[in-house]
Design an enzyme around this catalytic site. Structure first.
Site, PDB file in Angstrom:
ATOM      1  CB  SER A  33      56.207  -8.994  34.463  1.00 15.61           C
ATOM      2  OG  SER A  33      55.551  -7.999  34.675  1.00 15.61           O
ATOM      3  CG  HIS A  57      55.949  -3.478  45.197  1.00 14.18           C
ATOM      4  ND1 HIS A  57      55.321  -3.067  43.958  1.00 14.18           N
ATOM      5  CD2 HIS A  57      55.578  -4.620  45.168  1.00 14.18           C
ATOM      6  CE1 HIS A  57      54.831  -4.238  43.289  1.00 14.18           C
ATOM      7  NE2 HIS A  57      54.937  -5.020  44.424  1.00 14.18           N
ATOM      8  CB  CYS A  83      58.205  -3.347  41.713  1.00 12.98           C
ATOM      9  SG  CYS A  83      57.798  -1.657  42.057  1.00 12.98           S
TER      10      CYS A  83
END
Length: 580
Positions: free
Chosen positions: A312, A355, A368
């Protein structure tokens, strides 16, 4: 023949014999006299090469990181020994090297017969005393005071500094043409290797008179060696110590901290580490074999020689591409339920319950996955790859350290007929085939923070033996991203650290606003790799860094706290006042 005839024949023969002797003497003394005089001189005068001191290596503030220590080396000059077999046998017993090994060394050096064959380095005083005591029984054996590399801080910054070792026979064939002496140690990794020509210096020579047994009578003349240049690195020993302490022991991975405005490397850590002093003296064969067999690869500089999926930590890139291409805006919202079905697969978010509805800045801050899966469906992989390379990924940075790998940024051409848009879902979150080095990620973070990509370097300036000094100029280029696009991504990374729901809160520093991004990269060979990248201060970055810890779990829990400790040291009053 009568007596008178015999007498005349005897006289003629005697005269002829003396004529031959006279002619031979004339030929030897007059015609070839110079030749034999030189032979006599060569038999009486010994030329001993004198190694040059390698240049010192210092940090940016003048703290010595690599220096030279005195060491005795015993060597044999085969052409000066009356009875080489006896000398080798006796020397083998005295030094503990062994007769067979000495003979191997002599045989290896046969192409360079006039240079001393070094038998043993780092000679203990007891062995040196024994050789001196028996020196008249060891014609052709000499001992020399040489310099060995010394590392005052042990393994600190070992992968940057590197180590020295003896060149192979093939390597020396080339080095000999450049004035190198047989048996000299040369750089084998790190700065020691990359800047070998600056550090090496120029050897000298010493002429001594010796007797018929090869024993020294007096020194006749010498040409002093010229030491190597003194190198000042961009590292700061205090920040390097803080980084290595923050990384801790028992972990594998890397950390890079640099100045994003000029590319100067402030700290570089690779774990596991090694002790470079092992290589500066006599390295036992068993020790070398153990290092080679170590599956943790301690000699590997993971900061530049290892490539990992970034996880990420690459989401800011995907956000940047989406904004610059008009596929999303900072207000674009997607719903996250914790999973995203696509084709026959379900792509999950790290947060199982989801989320909820998020905009782009919130998606970066909270990392996310589902948001970026949906953005990936709008993303052209070739445009994404183009921006990735503009930020320094998938290509060597050009750092002045050896062995840098390029990583991998795949495009549609890489996959050929196997390309499907589903592959973009993995690439968008830093998974799949994309591979990056920790150094590339530190440069990437700095480029996002400043809008310029800088070429990283570890050399700050060079001081030549004659006093001349030259500094290394920084090289940079503007990234082809509109400032307003960078501003959105920067705010997302700021919220990742400073926001209440950010995943990088463990990297906070009191009084400084830090922008960063966590990453948890899936690893098919074990536990996930933990990532964190950052730049600070948010308003005007002077430091960018990247941390990866192998097989460690979540980036926010493992890598971000390490980065926080390094940033805290960097922004301490002591560093700001003295270190920059």
């Amino acid at each position: 023949m009568g007596s008178k005839g015999r007498q005349m024949a005897l006289i003629a023969g005697t005269i002829g014999m003396f004529a031959v002797l006279w002619l031979r003497t004339f030929f030897l003394q007059i015609v070839q006299g110079e030749y034999y005089r030189k032979l006599s001189e060569e038999n009486r005068i010994r030329m001993e090469p004198v190694e040059a001191l390698r240049g010192l290596i210092l940090d940016r503030n003048g703290v010595v990181l690599v220096e030279n220590r005195p060491s005795y080396t015993v060597a044999v000059m085969p052409d000066r020994s009356e009875n080489l077999d006896a000398t080798v046998a006796y020397l083998g017993r005295l030094t503990g090297v062994g007769e067979a090994e000495i003979r191997r060394k002599i045989s290896t050096q046969r192409r360079w017969p006039y240079q001393p064959v070094k038998v043993r380095r780092d000679l203990p005083f007891s062995v040196l005393a024994a050789i001196e005591e028996h020196r008249y029984e060891l014609p052709g054996v000499i001992y020399q005071l040489e310099a060995r590399r010394s590392y005052p801080f042990g393994s600190l910054a070992a992968h940057v500094l590197g180590y020295v070792g003896q060149p192979t026979r093939r390597e020396f064939t080339k080095l000999a043409r450049e004035g190198y002496l047989y048996g000299e140690l040369v750089g084998r990794s790190g700065v020691e290797l990359y800047y070998e020509r600056l550090l090496h210096g120029r050897p000298g020579v010493r002429y001594t008179e010796v007797d018929a047994f090869g024993r020294e009578v007096q020194m006749l003349s010498r040409r002093d060696p010229l030491p190597g240049a003194r190198l000042y690195l961009t590292l700061d020993v205090r920040l390097q110590k803080a980084a290595e302490e923050a990384f801790g022991e028992g972990r594998s991975g890397a950390l890079v901290a640099l100045d994003p405005k000029n590319g100067q490397i402030l700290a570089m850590v690779s774990r596991p580490a090694f002790d470079p002093a092992l290589f500066s003296g006599v390295l036992p064969q068993k020790t070398w074999e153990a290092i080679q067999a170590d599956t943790s690869y301690p000699l590997l500089n993971r900061a530049v020689q290892s490539a990992y999926p970034p996880g990420s930590a690459l989401k800011p890139l995907t956000a940047l591409v989406g904004l610059a291409s008009g596929w999303v805006s900072e207000d674009t919202e997607f719903e996250c339920t914790g999973a995203f079905p696509f084709g026959d697969r379900v792509f999950k978010c790290w947060k199982e319950e989801g989320h909820g509805r998020l905009d782009l800045i919130e998606a970066i801050a909270q990392s996310c996955g589902v948001y970026f899966y949906q953005l990936a469906l709008r993303t052209d992989v070739d445009i994404w790859a183009q921006y990735a390379r503009a930020l320094g990924l998938g290509r060597p940075t050009g750092i002045d350290l050896p062995g840098e790998v390029r990583g991998l940024v795949p495009s549609k051409g890489y996959y050929g007929k196997g390309w499907t848009q589903g592959l973009m879902l993995n690439l968008a979150i830093g998974q799949g085939e994309v591979l990056v080095t920790p150094l590339q990620m530190a440069c990437y973070a700095g480029a996002i923070g400043t809008g310029r990509w800088v070429r990283p370097h570890v050399l700050l300036r060079v001081e030549e033996p004659d006093g001349r000094t030259f500094a290394v100029e920084s090289k940079s280029r503007e990234v082809p991203v509109p400032p307003e696009v960078l501003a959105v991504v920067q705010r997302g990374m700021l919220e990742a650290v400073e926001g209440e729901e950010g995943t990088g809160r463990a990297a906070r520093v009191a009084g400084v606003r830090v922008a960063g991004k966590t990453g948890t990269a899936q690893n098919p060979y074990g536990e996930h790799h933990a990532w964190f990248v950052a730049f600070a201060p948010y308003e005007d970055p002077t430091i960018a860094l990247a941390v990866v810890v192998e097989h460690a779990g979540h980036g926010g829990a493992v890598a971000a706290p390490i980065a926080g400790k390094v940033l805290s040291e960097y922004f301490s009053g002591r560093w700001v006042a003295e270190g920059r």
